[in-house]
Design a protein around this motif. Sequence first.
Motif, PDB file in Angstrom:
ATOM      1  N   ALA A  29      70.617 -55.836  -5.685  1.00  0.00           N
ATOM      2  CA  ALA A  29      72.588 -54.817  -5.769  1.00  0.00           C
ATOM      3  C   ALA A  29      73.003 -54.134  -4.010  1.00  0.00           C
ATOM      4  O   ALA A  29      73.708 -54.089  -3.746  1.00  0.00           O
ATOM      5  CB  ALA A  29      73.110 -54.216  -6.859  1.00  0.00           C
ATOM      6  N   SER A  30      71.623 -53.414  -3.894  1.00  0.00           N
ATOM      7  CA  SER A  30      71.375 -52.704  -2.792  1.00  0.00           C
ATOM      8  C   SER A  30      72.170 -53.626  -1.747  1.00  0.00           C
ATOM      9  O   SER A  30      73.010 -52.880  -0.306  1.00  0.00           O
ATOM     10  CB  SER A  30      70.745 -51.516  -1.816  1.00  0.00           C
ATOM     11  N   GLN A  31      72.502 -55.240  -1.115  1.00  0.00           N
ATOM     12  CA  GLN A  31      72.250 -55.287  -0.379  1.00  0.00           C
ATOM     13  C   GLN A  31      73.858 -56.512  -0.259  1.00  0.00           C
ATOM     14  O   GLN A  31      74.680 -56.243   0.010  1.00  0.00           O
ATOM     15  CB  GLN A  31      71.265 -56.701  -0.173  1.00  0.00           C
ATOM     16  N   VAL A  32      74.323 -56.960  -1.986  1.00  0.00           N
ATOM     17  CA  VAL A  32      75.329 -57.183  -1.998  1.00  0.00           C
ATOM     18  C   VAL A  32      76.646 -56.652  -2.875  1.00  0.00           C
ATOM     19  O   VAL A  32      77.515 -57.486  -3.091  1.00  0.00           O
ATOM     20  CB  VAL A  32      74.614 -58.865  -2.075  1.00  0.00           C
ATOM     21  N   LEU A  33      76.333 -56.130  -3.635  1.00  0.00           N
ATOM     22  CA  LEU A  33      77.306 -55.596  -4.781  1.00  0.00           C
ATOM     23  C   LEU A  33      78.346 -54.583  -4.280  1.00  0.00           C
ATOM     24  O   LEU A  33      78.284 -53.412  -3.869  1.00  0.00           O
ATOM     25  CB  LEU A  33      76.304 -54.595  -6.207  1.00  0.00           C
ATOM     26  N   SER A  58      80.592 -58.551 -17.001  1.00  0.00           N
ATOM     27  CA  SER A  58      80.766 -59.432 -17.442  1.00  0.00           C
ATOM     28  C   SER A  58      79.615 -60.689 -17.909  1.00  0.00           C
ATOM     29  O   SER A  58      79.324 -60.775 -19.200  1.00  0.00           O
ATOM     30  CB  SER A  58      81.892 -60.560 -17.335  1.00  0.00           C
ATOM     31  N   LEU A  59      79.046 -60.448 -16.844  1.00  0.00           N
ATOM     32  CA  LEU A  59      77.308 -61.522 -17.328  1.00  0.00           C
ATOM     33  C   LEU A  59      76.071 -61.101 -18.095  1.00  0.00           C
ATOM     34  O   LEU A  59      75.855 -61.259 -19.200  1.00  0.00           O
ATOM     35  CB  LEU A  59      77.310 -61.675 -15.620  1.00  0.00           C
ATOM     36  N   GLU A 100      81.785 -52.199  -5.507  1.00  0.00           N
ATOM     37  CA  GLU A 100      82.429 -52.189  -6.716  1.00  0.00           C
ATOM     38  C   GLU A 100      83.665 -52.754  -7.005  1.00  0.00           C
ATOM     39  O   GLU A 100      83.606 -53.386  -8.237  1.00  0.00           O
ATOM     40  CB  GLU A 100      83.688 -50.485  -6.287  1.00  0.00           C
ATOM     41  N   LYS A 101      84.255 -53.706  -6.583  1.00  0.00           N
ATOM     42  CA  LYS A 101      85.292 -54.997  -6.837  1.00  0.00           C
ATOM     43  C   LYS A 101      84.440 -56.149  -7.425  1.00  0.00           C
ATOM     44  O   LYS A 101      84.875 -57.099  -8.482  1.00  0.00           O
ATOM     45  CB  LYS A 101      85.674 -55.752  -5.626  1.00  0.00           C
ATOM     46  N   ARG A 102      83.542 -56.326  -7.049  1.00  0.00           N
ATOM     47  CA  ARG A 102      82.529 -57.420  -7.637  1.00  0.00           C
ATOM     48  C   ARG A 102      81.928 -56.767  -8.994  1.00  0.00           C
ATOM     49  O   ARG A 102      81.458 -57.889  -9.706  1.00  0.00           O
ATOM     50  CB  ARG A 102      81.224 -57.759  -6.870  1.00  0.00           C
ATOM     51  N   TYR A 103      81.455 -55.608  -8.941  1.00  0.00           N
ATOM     52  CA  TYR A 103      80.704 -55.012 -10.014  1.00  0.00           C
ATOM     53  C   TYR A 103      81.675 -55.367 -11.459  1.00  0.00           C
ATOM     54  O   TYR A 103      80.428 -55.940 -12.451  1.00  0.00           O
ATOM     55  CB  TYR A 103      81.022 -53.424 -10.340  1.00  0.00           C
ATOM     56  N   PRO A 104      83.004 -55.753 -12.508  1.00  0.00           N
ATOM     57  CA  PRO A 104      83.092 -56.115 -13.598  1.00  0.00           C
ATOM     58  C   PRO A 104      82.294 -57.929 -12.925  1.00  0.00           C
ATOM     59  O   PRO A 104      82.617 -57.822 -14.693  1.00  0.00           O
ATOM     60  CB  PRO A 104      84.702 -56.205 -13.055  1.00  0.00           C
ATOM     61  N   ASP A 151      75.455 -66.216  -7.327  1.00  0.00           N
ATOM     62  CA  ASP A 151      74.328 -66.240  -6.660  1.00  0.00           C
ATOM     63  C   ASP A 151      72.900 -64.932  -7.453  1.00  0.00           C
ATOM     64  O   ASP A 151      73.145 -65.050  -8.199  1.00  0.00           O
ATOM     65  CB  ASP A 151      74.358 -65.318  -5.163  1.00  0.00           C
ATOM     66  N   LEU A 152      72.446 -64.757  -6.317  1.00  0.00           N
ATOM     67  CA  LEU A 152      71.151 -64.067  -7.396  1.00  0.00           C
ATOM     68  C   LEU A 152      70.905 -63.378  -8.103  1.00  0.00           C
ATOM     69  O   LEU A 152      70.481 -63.281  -9.138  1.00  0.00           O
ATOM     70  CB  LEU A 152      69.106 -63.736  -5.803  1.00  0.00           C
ATOM     71  N   LEU A 153      72.010 -62.364  -7.608  1.00  0.00           N
ATOM     72  CA  LEU A 153      72.175 -60.393  -8.318  1.00  0.00           C
ATOM     73  C   LEU A 153      73.205 -61.319  -9.704  1.00  0.00           C
ATOM     74  O   LEU A 153      72.581 -60.861 -10.647  1.00  0.00           O
ATOM     75  CB  LEU A 153      73.311 -60.492  -7.521  1.00  0.00           C
ATOM     76  N   ASP A 154      73.641 -62.616  -9.781  1.00  0.00           N
ATOM     77  CA  ASP A 154      74.820 -63.199 -10.941  1.00  0.00           C
ATOM     78  C   ASP A 154      73.070 -63.800 -12.021  1.00  0.00           C
ATOM     79  O   ASP A 154      73.523 -63.303 -12.857  1.00  0.00           O
ATOM     80  CB  ASP A 154      75.426 -64.337 -10.657  1.00  0.00           C
ATOM     81  N   LEU A 155      72.435 -64.756 -11.013  1.00  0.00           N
ATOM     82  CA  LEU A 155      71.251 -64.716 -12.025  1.00  0.00           C
ATOM     83  C   LEU A 155      70.769 -63.685 -12.785  1.00  0.00           C
ATOM     84  O   LEU A 155      70.049 -64.367 -13.771  1.00  0.00           O
ATOM     85  CB  LEU A 155      70.172 -66.067 -10.723  1.00  0.00           C
ATOM     86  N   GLN A 156      70.375 -62.628 -11.988  1.00  0.00           N
ATOM     87  CA  GLN A 156      69.486 -61.492 -12.603  1.00  0.00           C
ATOM     88  C   GLN A 156      70.516 -60.630 -13.118  1.00  0.00           C
ATOM     89  O   GLN A 156      69.773 -60.219 -14.426  1.00  0.00           O
ATOM     90  CB  GLN A 156      69.232 -60.594 -10.949  1.00  0.00           C
TER      91      GLN A 156
END
Length: 220
Positions: A185-189, A199-200, A191-195, A124-129
């Motif tokens: 990040a405030s909308q979708v991040l 990594s990206l 702690e489970k997703r943070y790794p 999603d957008l956060l991965d791209l960012q």
Amino acid sequence: MTLFDRLKADAAPQWADYTRHDFVDQLGRGSLPMACFRHYLVQDYLFLIQFARAYALGVYKSHSVADMRLSLEGVKAILDVELDLHLELCGNWGMNRSAIEDAPEDTPTMAYTRFVLDAGMSGDLLDLQAALAPCVIGYAEIGARLVAEGLDRDDNPYRRWIREYGGDTYQELAADFTRWLDNTASQVLTEKRYPRVLSLFEKACRLESDFWQMGLNAKN
């Protein structure tokens, strides 16, 4: 602490390898062989074409008009400012737009650009960012440091590059990106997703280091 600050701290070795690479140090001292800078500059032009596509993908991945506009600003900054800087510098060696755009992509260029595009396509957008952040914010940090150290002096053949990325316009662009990253990040991040996000970010830092090394390897 911003998300970028957290990522930078958790990826400290990769970040240092990238932002303190020998290519950057030689560029700052003005001792970088011109052949190395020229090869880097052409490859970076080709890289930025794909980077603009990644920002365009951000428009598609955005869930709000505000995010769409920010993605569009990234596209415009590349197409209207950064590519022109590269053309200006390359023009000093008699290279025109066609010669640059027709140059073959080196392997590190392909690896990095395809990584960023894949991060955006599959996530999603956060991965791209997260994949974009090392380049966008890292160049601002490098430019600001070199300017602060007085390395944009008039006798440095790379002063134009240093002043571009250390200047107010690019510094504000990077600050805007940092705020944009935080807002997403405030909308979708979680702690489970943070790794995964980390990594990206780490991979992008390693690919940035490979990009500098590609430039250093082009000594002849």
